[in-house]
Write a protein that holds these residues in place. Structure first.
Motif, mmCIF file in Angstrom:
data_model
loop_
_atom_site.group_PDB
_atom_site.id
_atom_site.type_symbol
_atom_site.label_atom_id
_atom_site.label_comp_id
_atom_site.label_asym_id
_atom_site.label_seq_id
_atom_site.Cartn_x
_atom_site.Cartn_y
_atom_site.Cartn_z
ATOM 1 N N LEU A 119 42.324 40.941 34.728
ATOM 2 C CA LEU A 119 42.052 40.788 36.161
ATOM 3 C C LEU A 119 43.838 41.016 37.084
ATOM 4 C CD1 LEU A 119 39.734 37.450 36.600
ATOM 5 C CD2 LEU A 119 38.983 40.110 36.491
ATOM 6 N N ASP A 120 43.483 41.444 37.986
ATOM 7 C CA ASP A 120 44.837 41.609 38.945
ATOM 8 C C ASP A 120 45.235 40.261 39.325
ATOM 9 O OD1 ASP A 120 46.653 42.622 40.602
ATOM 10 O OD2 ASP A 120 45.475 43.796 41.823
ATOM 11 N N PRO A 121 46.458 39.934 38.632
ATOM 12 C CA PRO A 121 47.032 38.876 38.817
ATOM 13 C C PRO A 121 47.530 38.565 40.293
ATOM 14 C CG PRO A 121 48.699 40.364 37.680
ATOM 15 C CD PRO A 121 47.338 40.960 37.907
ATOM 16 N N ASN A 122 47.759 39.839 41.234
ATOM 17 C CA ASN A 122 47.898 39.686 42.497
ATOM 18 C C ASN A 122 47.127 39.308 43.564
ATOM 19 O OD1 ASN A 122 50.783 40.608 41.936
ATOM 20 N ND2 ASN A 122 49.964 42.460 41.971
ATOM 21 N N LYS A 123 45.767 39.332 42.879
ATOM 22 C CA LYS A 123 44.642 38.931 43.708
ATOM 23 C C LYS A 123 44.095 37.495 43.352
ATOM 24 C CE LYS A 123 42.658 43.653 44.202
ATOM 25 N NZ LYS A 123 41.476 44.542 44.054
ATOM 26 N N LYS A 124 45.011 36.505 43.726
ATOM 27 C CA LYS A 124 44.770 35.100 43.499
ATOM 28 C C LYS A 124 43.776 34.739 43.905
ATOM 29 C CE LYS A 124 49.983 34.612 43.657
ATOM 30 N NZ LYS A 124 49.888 34.495 42.093
ATOM 31 N N ALA A 125 42.833 34.782 44.641
ATOM 32 C CA ALA A 125 41.794 34.263 45.418
ATOM 33 C C ALA A 125 40.454 34.672 44.170
ATOM 34 C CB ALA A 125 41.405 34.631 46.758
ATOM 35 N N LEU A 126 40.450 36.196 43.829
ATOM 36 C CA LEU A 126 39.586 36.617 42.989
ATOM 37 C C LEU A 126 39.824 35.918 41.852
ATOM 38 C CD1 LEU A 126 37.585 38.819 42.192
ATOM 39 C CD2 LEU A 126 39.021 40.162 41.730
ATOM 40 N N LEU A 127 40.897 35.975 41.352
ATOM 41 C CA LEU A 127 41.279 35.197 39.842
ATOM 42 C C LEU A 127 40.792 33.921 39.914
ATOM 43 C CD1 LEU A 127 42.361 35.175 37.101
ATOM 44 C CD2 LEU A 127 44.671 34.679 38.246
ATOM 45 N N HIS A 128 41.046 33.190 41.195
ATOM 46 C CA HIS A 128 40.487 31.534 40.946
ATOM 47 C C HIS A 128 39.021 31.508 41.095
ATOM 48 C CE1 HIS A 128 40.423 27.297 42.332
ATOM 49 N NE2 HIS A 128 39.560 27.824 43.216
ATOM 50 N N ASP A 129 38.280 32.523 41.690
ATOM 51 C CA ASP A 129 36.865 32.218 42.031
ATOM 52 C C ASP A 129 36.214 33.007 40.787
ATOM 53 O OD1 ASP A 129 36.926 31.412 44.636
ATOM 54 O OD2 ASP A 129 36.693 33.427 45.614
ATOM 55 N N THR A 130 36.810 33.705 40.216
ATOM 56 C CA THR A 130 36.108 34.049 38.626
ATOM 57 C C THR A 130 36.283 33.162 37.644
ATOM 58 O OG1 THR A 130 36.963 36.421 39.413
ATOM 59 C CG2 THR A 130 36.444 35.635 37.152
ATOM 60 N N LEU A 131 37.343 32.270 37.834
ATOM 61 C CA LEU A 131 37.729 31.243 36.677
ATOM 62 C C LEU A 131 36.638 30.232 37.095
ATOM 63 C CD1 LEU A 131 41.572 30.802 36.612
ATOM 64 C CD2 LEU A 131 39.906 31.656 34.905
ATOM 65 N N MET A 132 36.170 29.803 38.303
ATOM 66 C CA MET A 132 35.396 28.805 38.739
ATOM 67 C C MET A 132 34.026 29.236 38.327
ATOM 68 S SD MET A 132 36.877 26.425 39.999
ATOM 69 C CE MET A 132 38.191 26.811 38.770
ATOM 70 N N ASP A 133 33.601 30.283 38.818
ATOM 71 C CA ASP A 133 32.473 30.966 38.248
ATOM 72 C C ASP A 133 31.954 31.059 36.745
ATOM 73 O OD1 ASP A 133 31.881 31.276 40.868
ATOM 74 O OD2 ASP A 133 32.237 33.310 40.847
ATOM 75 N N LEU A 134 33.097 31.513 35.848
ATOM 76 C CA LEU A 134 33.003 31.284 34.462
ATOM 77 C C LEU A 134 32.863 29.873 34.131
ATOM 78 C CD1 LEU A 134 35.739 33.828 33.404
ATOM 79 C CD2 LEU A 134 33.073 34.206 33.067
ATOM 80 N N THR A 135 33.565 29.030 34.687
ATOM 81 C CA THR A 135 33.240 27.701 34.313
ATOM 82 C C THR A 135 31.880 27.212 34.598
ATOM 83 O OG1 THR A 135 35.475 27.117 34.853
ATOM 84 C CG2 THR A 135 34.089 25.194 34.914
ATOM 85 N N GLY A 136 31.383 27.391 35.547
ATOM 86 C CA GLY A 136 29.957 26.880 35.890
ATOM 87 C C GLY A 136 28.875 27.847 34.999
ATOM 88 N N PHE A 137 29.240 28.859 34.804
ATOM 89 C CA PHE A 137 28.357 29.728 33.767
ATOM 90 C C PHE A 137 28.182 28.912 32.530
ATOM 91 C CE2 PHE A 137 27.608 33.004 30.650
ATOM 92 C CZ PHE A 137 26.572 33.161 30.844
ATOM 93 N N PHE A 138 29.382 28.567 31.784
ATOM 94 C CA PHE A 138 29.344 28.134 30.583
ATOM 95 C C PHE A 138 29.198 26.666 30.580
ATOM 96 C CE2 PHE A 138 32.302 31.982 29.677
ATOM 97 C CZ PHE A 138 31.695 32.563 28.810
ATOM 98 N N ASN A 139 29.457 25.965 31.522
ATOM 99 C CA ASN A 139 28.705 24.524 31.721
ATOM 100 C C ASN A 139 27.326 24.347 31.635
ATOM 101 O OD1 ASN A 139 31.070 22.596 31.789
ATOM 102 N ND2 ASN A 139 31.428 23.097 33.891
ATOM 103 N N TYR A 140 26.947 25.400 32.369
ATOM 104 C CA TYR A 140 25.096 25.450 32.428
ATOM 105 C C TYR A 140 24.547 25.941 30.990
ATOM 106 C CZ TYR A 140 20.646 27.346 33.505
ATOM 107 O OH TYR A 140 19.518 27.556 33.327
ATOM 108 N N LEU A 141 25.263 26.468 30.352
ATOM 109 C CA LEU A 141 24.998 26.956 29.093
ATOM 110 C C LEU A 141 24.996 25.874 28.119
ATOM 111 C CD1 LEU A 141 26.324 30.764 28.482
ATOM 112 C CD2 LEU A 141 24.256 30.097 29.212
ATOM 113 N N TYR A 142 25.916 25.241 28.171
ATOM 114 C CA TYR A 142 26.241 24.195 27.393
ATOM 115 C C TYR A 142 25.172 23.030 27.453
ATOM 116 C CZ TYR A 142 28.490 20.341 24.523
ATOM 117 O OH TYR A 142 28.751 19.259 23.882
ATOM 118 N N LYS A 143 24.984 22.710 28.792
ATOM 119 C CA LYS A 143 24.183 21.737 29.551
ATOM 120 C C LYS A 143 22.642 22.069 28.874
ATOM 121 C CE LYS A 143 22.501 19.321 33.706
ATOM 122 N NZ LYS A 143 22.768 18.910 34.973
#
Length: 216
Positions: free
Chosen positions: A43-67
């Motif tokens: 991911l483009d490190p200069n797009k900090k908002a995109l990087l942050h939102d992607t990390l949050m969405d990945l976290t939600g996705f894998f938390n759901y799979l684990y739950k």
């Protein structure tokens, strides 16, 4: 969740899915720490908002799979944290004189001018977003009560606004003498065939062009 939020999440997860497939990973259980790390590095490190939102969405996705016990190891532990903080921005605005100059610069003798003038008048007087103006339908206009009733696209909340005389007259002028013949329920249409409803993007582009044309 609003449709805008869902669309954003789907975009981020589609990007992740495409990256996995491009790197030979097609089964959830095969996802390793190296995969999540390398995807994040792509991911483009200069797009900090995109990087942050992607990390949050990945976290939600894998938390759901684990739950749901779809995976036995919670991949969230592989996902790095970031220190991104959304910065509040000072609102920008135009003066009453500038808005008046903008509206007067539009040639209302043309079909496009009638449409653009009405759209800009609604934005200036009622503060509606481009997305709500683009989706404005005839059913939203309550002429007898002089109000506009709609469901906001971004927030999903109901909104009632006054159908001001100037706005009502501009809408009627556009409908009678500027709007293409169409059975579309949306009020504002593109000026060229096939005369489909305007979009928020086309409205935003039009507004930018009108500001330039009026030397503001």
């Amino acid at each position: 969740r609003s449709k805008l939020t869902i669309d954003k999440i789907e975009t981020h997860m589609s990007n992740f899915n495409f990256w996995l497939l491009s790197n030979g990973v097609s089964i959830i259980h095969d996802i390793k720490q190296i995969h999540t790390n390398n995807f994040i590095k792509s991911l483009d490190p200069n797009k900090k908002a995109l990087l942050h939102d992607t990390l949050m969405d990945l976290t939600g996705f894998f938390n759901y799979l684990y739950k749901k016990e779809i995976i036995s190891v919670n991949v969230v532990s592989f996902i790095p944290k970031d220190n991104y903080v959304r910065q509040s921005q000072l609102p920008s605005y135009y003066t009453e004189e500038e808005i008046d100059k903008l509206l007067k610069a539009i040639d209302r003798g043309t079909a496009v001018g009638k449409r653009d003038y009405t759209i800009l008048l609604i934005a200036a007087r009622l503060g509606l977003r481009a997305s709500d103006i683009a989706r404005l339908k005839f059913e939203n206009l309550h002429w007898g009560n002089s109000i506009i009733v709609l469901n906001q696209y971004k927030t999903g909340k109901n909104l009632t606004l006054p159908l001001l005389p100037a706005i009502g007259n501009a809408i009627l002028d556009y409908i009678q003498y500027g709007r293409p013949q169409s059975g579309e329920k949306n009020i504002f249409l593109l000026a060229v065939s096939p005369f489909i409803p305007t979009t928020s993007r086309s409205i935003s582009t039009m507004v930018q062009r009108r500001f330039i044309d009026s030397n503001i």
